[in-house]
Scaffold this motif. Structure first.
Motif, PDB file in Angstrom:
ATOM      1  N   PRO A  16       0.807  -1.373   0.073  1.00  0.00           N
ATOM      2  CA  PRO A  16      -0.012  -0.007   0.103  1.00  0.00           C
ATOM      3  C   PRO A  16       0.771   1.244  -0.019  1.00  0.00           C
ATOM      4  CG  PRO A  16      -0.839  -1.593   1.760  1.00  0.00           C
ATOM      5  CD  PRO A  16       0.317  -2.208   1.250  1.00  0.00           C
ATOM      6  N   LYS A  17       2.148   1.295   0.708  1.00  0.00           N
ATOM      7  CA  LYS A  17       2.806   2.450   0.488  1.00  0.00           C
ATOM      8  C   LYS A  17       3.452   2.607  -0.798  1.00  0.00           C
ATOM      9  CE  LYS A  17       3.956   2.262   5.436  1.00  0.00           C
ATOM     10  NZ  LYS A  17       5.171   2.120   6.501  1.00  0.00           N
ATOM     11  N   GLN A  18       3.427   1.890  -1.657  1.00  0.00           N
ATOM     12  CA  GLN A  18       3.804   2.190  -2.966  1.00  0.00           C
ATOM     13  C   GLN A  18       2.784   2.656  -3.631  1.00  0.00           C
ATOM     14  OE1 GLN A  18       5.241  -2.129  -3.650  1.00  0.00           O
ATOM     15  NE2 GLN A  18       6.806  -1.426  -4.404  1.00  0.00           N
ATOM     16  N   ILE A  19       1.557   2.847  -3.488  1.00  0.00           N
ATOM     17  CA  ILE A  19       0.526   3.314  -4.213  1.00  0.00           C
ATOM     18  C   ILE A  19       0.495   4.727  -4.325  1.00  0.00           C
ATOM     19  CG2 ILE A  19      -1.926   3.169  -4.751  1.00  0.00           C
ATOM     20  CD1 ILE A  19      -1.798   0.367  -3.811  1.00  0.00           C
ATOM     21  N   ASN A  20       0.495   5.568  -4.874  1.00  0.00           N
ATOM     22  CA  ASN A  20       0.109   7.016  -5.145  1.00  0.00           C
ATOM     23  C   ASN A  20      -0.982   7.103  -5.931  1.00  0.00           C
ATOM     24  OD1 ASN A  20       2.520   7.732  -3.732  1.00  0.00           O
ATOM     25  ND2 ASN A  20       3.767   7.479  -5.582  1.00  0.00           N
ATOM     26  N   ILE A  21      -1.955   7.742  -5.059  1.00  0.00           N
ATOM     27  CA  ILE A  21      -3.247   8.004  -5.703  1.00  0.00           C
ATOM     28  C   ILE A  21      -3.245   9.486  -6.500  1.00  0.00           C
ATOM     29  CG2 ILE A  21      -5.702   8.274  -5.499  1.00  0.00           C
ATOM     30  CD1 ILE A  21      -5.484   6.163  -3.318  1.00  0.00           C
ATOM     31  N   HIS A  22      -3.849   9.532  -7.848  1.00  0.00           N
ATOM     32  CA  HIS A  22      -3.770  10.762  -8.582  1.00  0.00           C
ATOM     33  C   HIS A  22      -5.160  10.961  -8.854  1.00  0.00           C
ATOM     34  CE1 HIS A  22       0.462  10.130  -8.948  1.00  0.00           C
ATOM     35  NE2 HIS A  22       0.234   8.876  -9.334  1.00  0.00           N
ATOM     36  N   ASP A  23      -5.609  12.356  -9.020  1.00  0.00           N
ATOM     37  CA  ASP A  23      -6.995  12.656  -9.721  1.00  0.00           C
ATOM     38  C   ASP A  23      -6.466  13.622 -10.826  1.00  0.00           C
ATOM     39  OD1 ASP A  23      -8.435  12.097  -7.463  1.00  0.00           O
ATOM     40  OD2 ASP A  23      -8.107  13.742  -6.396  1.00  0.00           O
ATOM     41  N   ASN A  24      -7.265  13.209 -11.889  1.00  0.00           N
ATOM     42  CA  ASN A  24      -7.189  13.915 -13.058  1.00  0.00           C
ATOM     43  C   ASN A  24      -8.707  14.483 -13.528  1.00  0.00           C
ATOM     44  OD1 ASN A  24      -6.287  14.322 -15.790  1.00  0.00           O
ATOM     45  ND2 ASN A  24      -6.844  12.408 -16.318  1.00  0.00           N
ATOM     46  N   THR A  25      -8.615  15.711 -13.767  1.00  0.00           N
ATOM     47  CA  THR A  25      -9.710  16.285 -14.513  1.00  0.00           C
ATOM     48  C   THR A  25      -9.997  15.850 -15.812  1.00  0.00           C
ATOM     49  OG1 THR A  25      -9.549  18.262 -12.873  1.00  0.00           O
ATOM     50  CG2 THR A  25     -10.886  18.404 -14.627  1.00  0.00           C
ATOM     51  N   ILE A  26     -11.326  15.146 -16.046  1.00  0.00           N
ATOM     52  CA  ILE A  26     -11.583  14.933 -17.330  1.00  0.00           C
ATOM     53  C   ILE A  26     -12.134  16.011 -18.317  1.00  0.00           C
ATOM     54  CG2 ILE A  26     -13.109  13.229 -18.742  1.00  0.00           C
ATOM     55  CD1 ILE A  26     -13.014  11.399 -16.254  1.00  0.00           C
ATOM     56  N   LYS A  27     -13.139  16.402 -17.543  1.00  0.00           N
ATOM     57  CA  LYS A  27     -13.863  17.622 -18.011  1.00  0.00           C
ATOM     58  C   LYS A  27     -14.183  18.456 -16.762  1.00  0.00           C
ATOM     59  CE  LYS A  27     -17.807  15.458 -19.463  1.00  0.00           C
ATOM     60  NZ  LYS A  27     -18.891  15.112 -20.576  1.00  0.00           N
ATOM     61  N   SER A  28     -14.879  19.747 -17.187  1.00  0.00           N
ATOM     62  CA  SER A  28     -15.448  20.541 -15.866  1.00  0.00           C
ATOM     63  C   SER A  28     -16.134  19.807 -15.089  1.00  0.00           C
ATOM     64  CB  SER A  28     -16.159  21.832 -16.684  1.00  0.00           C
ATOM     65  OG  SER A  28     -16.609  22.647 -15.453  1.00  0.00           O
ATOM     66  N   GLY A  29     -15.701  19.980 -13.822  1.00  0.00           N
ATOM     67  CA  GLY A  29     -16.817  19.096 -12.744  1.00  0.00           C
ATOM     68  C   GLY A  29     -16.477  17.786 -12.857  1.00  0.00           C
ATOM     69  N   ILE A  30     -15.847  16.892 -13.626  1.00  0.00           N
ATOM     70  CA  ILE A  30     -15.695  15.551 -13.627  1.00  0.00           C
ATOM     71  C   ILE A  30     -13.949  15.211 -13.233  1.00  0.00           C
ATOM     72  CG2 ILE A  30     -15.924  13.335 -14.728  1.00  0.00           C
ATOM     73  CD1 ILE A  30     -18.479  14.451 -16.057  1.00  0.00           C
ATOM     74  N   GLN A  31     -13.898  14.202 -12.448  1.00  0.00           N
ATOM     75  CA  GLN A  31     -12.459  13.752 -12.298  1.00  0.00           C
ATOM     76  C   GLN A  31     -12.690  12.386 -12.096  1.00  0.00           C
ATOM     77  OE1 GLN A  31     -11.919  15.842  -8.313  1.00  0.00           O
ATOM     78  NE2 GLN A  31     -10.352  17.093  -9.216  1.00  0.00           N
ATOM     79  N   ALA A  32     -11.266  11.798 -12.491  1.00  0.00           N
ATOM     80  CA  ALA A  32     -11.039  10.532 -12.580  1.00  0.00           C
ATOM     81  C   ALA A  32     -10.081  10.190 -11.187  1.00  0.00           C
ATOM     82  CB  ALA A  32     -10.456   9.782 -13.662  1.00  0.00           C
TER      83      ALA A  32
END
Length: 125
Positions: A16-32
């Motif tokens: 679990p310490k190797q996992i870095n979580i990222h957020d990516n904005t797909i379009k306005s108001g929606i994130q993956a």
């Protein structure tokens, strides 16, 4: 016990310490939200959120905090031997009502998340 995650692309076990979580904005108001395998860099999609999803999650968080408050009040009364049957029933009713709201929202989130993930994957083929 440590829960290791397995990459579905390279089958490597990941701490679990190797996992870095990222957020990516797909379009306005929606994130993956996703994480990359440290071995093969495969992108693992966790969830896709929109404004409604975030609102539902925020409402669930507030209700969980309410549950904590109810439990603390009940425990304080119990410690002082001041919790009577009527109060206990009231606390149980309040907890059941809040848990029902949380479950309803969680079910809505599951349906919404599956739709958003399906839409995201269809647009990124």
């Amino acid at each position: 016990m440590i829960n290791l995650t397995k990459c579905e692309s390279c089958n490597s076990l990941i701490h679990p310490k190797q996992i870095n979580i990222h957020d990516n904005t797909i379009k306005s108001g929606i994130q993956a939200r996703y994480w990359d395998c440290p071995h093969c860099n495969h992108k693992h999609l966790i969830l896709v959120m929109d404004k409604t999803s975030r609102r539902l999650m925020k409402d669930n968080k507030k209700d969980r905090e309410r549950l904590t408050g109810i439990n603390k009040r009940a425990q304080a009364l119990r410690r002082r031997n001041q919790l009577n049957d009527g109060q206990a029933r009231l606390f149980v009713e309040q907890v059941e009502k809040i848990e029902s709201r949380i479950k309803k929202r969680t079910d809505q989130l599951d349906v919404r998340s599956k739709k958003l993930i399906k839409d995201y994957e269809a647009s990124h083929v």
